[in-house]
Design a protein around this motif. Sequence first.
Motif, PDB file in Angstrom:
ATOM      1  N   GLY B 146     -15.793  -6.986 -28.699  1.00 24.00           N
ATOM      2  CA  GLY B 146     -16.559  -7.341 -27.494  1.00 24.00           C
ATOM      3  C   GLY B 146     -15.826  -8.528 -27.207  1.00 24.00           C
ATOM      4  O   GLY B 146     -15.426  -9.235 -28.024  1.00 24.00           O
ATOM      5  N   ARG B 147     -15.855  -8.797 -25.799  1.00 21.36           N
ATOM      6  CA  ARG B 147     -15.064 -10.172 -25.407  1.00 21.36           C
ATOM      7  C   ARG B 147     -16.069 -11.417 -25.343  1.00 21.36           C
ATOM      8  O   ARG B 147     -15.772 -12.453 -25.673  1.00 21.36           O
ATOM      9  N   VAL B 148     -17.163 -10.957 -24.739  1.00 17.95           N
ATOM     10  CA  VAL B 148     -18.014 -12.069 -24.439  1.00 17.95           C
ATOM     11  C   VAL B 148     -19.457 -12.043 -25.488  1.00 17.95           C
ATOM     12  O   VAL B 148     -20.010 -12.876 -26.138  1.00 17.95           O
ATOM     13  N   ILE B 149     -19.881 -10.610 -25.453  1.00 15.61           N
ATOM     14  CA  ILE B 149     -21.053 -10.478 -26.245  1.00 15.61           C
ATOM     15  C   ILE B 149     -20.652  -9.596 -27.496  1.00 15.61           C
ATOM     16  O   ILE B 149     -20.137  -8.394 -27.186  1.00 15.61           O
ATOM     17  N   PHE B 150     -21.140  -9.955 -28.577  1.00 18.05           N
ATOM     18  CA  PHE B 150     -20.366  -9.257 -29.702  1.00 18.05           C
ATOM     19  C   PHE B 150     -21.331  -8.206 -30.334  1.00 18.05           C
ATOM     20  O   PHE B 150     -20.927  -7.055 -31.033  1.00 18.05           O
ATOM     21  N   SER B 151     -22.485  -8.642 -30.662  1.00 18.37           N
ATOM     22  CA  SER B 151     -23.499  -7.763 -31.305  1.00 18.37           C
ATOM     23  C   SER B 151     -23.041  -7.333 -32.699  1.00 18.37           C
ATOM     24  O   SER B 151     -23.040  -6.246 -33.193  1.00 18.37           O
ATOM     25  N   ILE B 152     -22.221  -8.195 -33.431  1.00 15.81           N
ATOM     26  CA  ILE B 152     -21.767  -8.032 -34.749  1.00 15.81           C
ATOM     27  C   ILE B 152     -22.768  -8.488 -35.758  1.00 15.81           C
ATOM     28  O   ILE B 152     -22.539  -7.853 -36.735  1.00 15.81           O
ATOM     29  N   ILE B 153     -23.605  -9.346 -35.394  1.00  9.24           N
ATOM     30  CA  ILE B 153     -24.476 -10.188 -36.417  1.00  9.24           C
ATOM     31  C   ILE B 153     -25.941  -9.222 -36.569  1.00  9.24           C
ATOM     32  O   ILE B 153     -26.105  -8.556 -35.501  1.00  9.24           O
TER      33      ILE B 153
END
Lengths: 167, 360, 110
Positions: B146-153
């Motif tokens: 993602g560029r601004v919102i990642f949702s990786i955590i």
Amino acid sequence: MRISKSPWLLHYDGSSCNGCDIEVLAATTPRFDVERFGIINTGNPRHADIFLCTGGVNSQNKDVVRQIYDQMPDPKVVLACGICACDGGIFKDCYNIMGGTDTVIPVDVYVPGCAVRPEALIDGVVKALKLLDEKAEKMKRGEYKSLTSAEYEAARRQDAAEEKNNA
Amino acid sequence: MAGKRSVIPFGPQHPVLPEPIHIDLITEDEKVVEAVPSIGFVHRGLEQLVTKKDFGEMVYVAERICGICSFGHGYGYVNAIEHIMDIHPTDRARFIRTMLFELSRMHSHILWLGLMADAFGFESLFMETWKYREKILDMLEAATGGRVIFSIIRIGGLRKDVPDEVMQGFLPELDKVVEGIKSCEKVFLSDPAVLSRLKGIGYLSKEDAIALGCEGPFLRASGVDTDNRMRGYAAYSSVDFDIITSDEGDSYARCYVRIQEIYQSASIIRQCIEKMPKEGIYVPIKGFPNGEYMTVIEQPRGGACYYVHSSGRKFIERMRVRTPTFANIPALTKTLQGCDVADVPILVVTIDPCISCTER
Amino acid sequence: MLENLEEIELIGLLNKAKEIKNDGYRVMQICATKIEDDYELLYTFGRGYDIRHIKTVISPGVHVPSVSDIFPAAFLYENEMHDLFGIAIDGINHDYKGGLYRTAVETPFA
């Protein structure tokens, strides 16, 4: 596609998380460069042809959105940028969100995404350019005048009433 | 002789603001006597979504408090839940989180430099800084998608691993960004036209900064050496960095502090990549959180508090986020007192306002 | 599990706040949580890296004295509590009188 005008755009953050807003700004910077279509990001609604609205609409900013829209000269095009502006997105269930931009003003182009990608935005803006030309053409023939926000609201109310009667 | 008082409304829609805030400026001729802020234009009420989304789904809501400091918000909420549930993420997860946090800080500070340049009317400098910001976004996209919102955590670690070779590829890119910012620094910190807009404008004393509850670079530019990263959450206890402060307390100092922090962040990212541990990224979680905790972390704009109150159910009772801009507003109104009307836009930008954080 | 937490009665709030102020702390955040029928008010203060919390439980309708005379920056938090939770707070130095958040639903967290 032939571009006949150099349309200016105005950006207003409805109640977005800022993600779409920085992507709107990023779209104007050298990497994506929406300015190559002759577009300039302006702050004055009276100068603007394209209205980029991000985020859902809430009870405090609905009048601001309406006012900006009404102040823009005809012909004008409205882009709902990001999923929140399209229908409320992740914040749809929040008590303070009324819904997408189209709950208060007519929307011409919906650009989804969370956050909206600059490439998608450019795509949306290019669609808007075409619509702008079509509207200008119709206006010349006297066949078109855009709805004011008050007329839009009345029309929505009538639609809702008719739907209720039919049901 | 006192002039006639008049009220000038500033905002919510204003060319200098990407986001809406409204300030009533009470002026005497060209001088601002008092500034009364009013907020609420982007209030969504997302803290109440805890009743509709379970504690795991709330991570995505927390990330969308703000699109600029998105990673930090996700981290703050996850950290509070992990404390309550007594979960200890793996070392690799801690280091990757730190690295992503610092990349977010770099992109946020560079974004601010650009908005600042735009506010004092230097559009080519705005474009130049954002050119380097794109490099950071490319790294974030390579790492998370993602560029601004990642949702990786996620609670217990990360959703996906970042391959080592991808991280190695960041090193030369970081050098390029630092080099680019060094070239911009000359303009921000020594160009006479820029200095005339920044030097001595919006002075805030050390005493006021502390008393009014200031946070982040705004606080440090007034000579207070507090940086919540020193608390040592994530992997900050395993890396070396300096707290940047300045004693001048004006807009120039705020610009100086943020630019130096960009270099510090780059150094932290390099250390993280060098020391990156090898093992997994996720520890499974069991049960539901029960208890309360408050995490304090350092966001790009300053300290942020994340309070979670839960009682052993799938849905937590309360999530409360106190963001740095909320804490900085009282000090902003203080710096606006006595300034020229023409300097108001610059002063509003110097606190790096993030309104969607503030109002949630 | 909050560290440095002190639970007090509402009546002792202002004296406690003065004491904390004299120790050199500043206000970090103030928030309310609805626990069944009551409200839990949590005041957080910071000094450097030290944090301490004060918690007090009130029933609906109880008036809470403002700490904004002691901590000038507290006014935003107190207005927020008033607007979102409907908690009556007396003597805020900048009282927005419900105008800080103009929400569609009145006091949505109450």
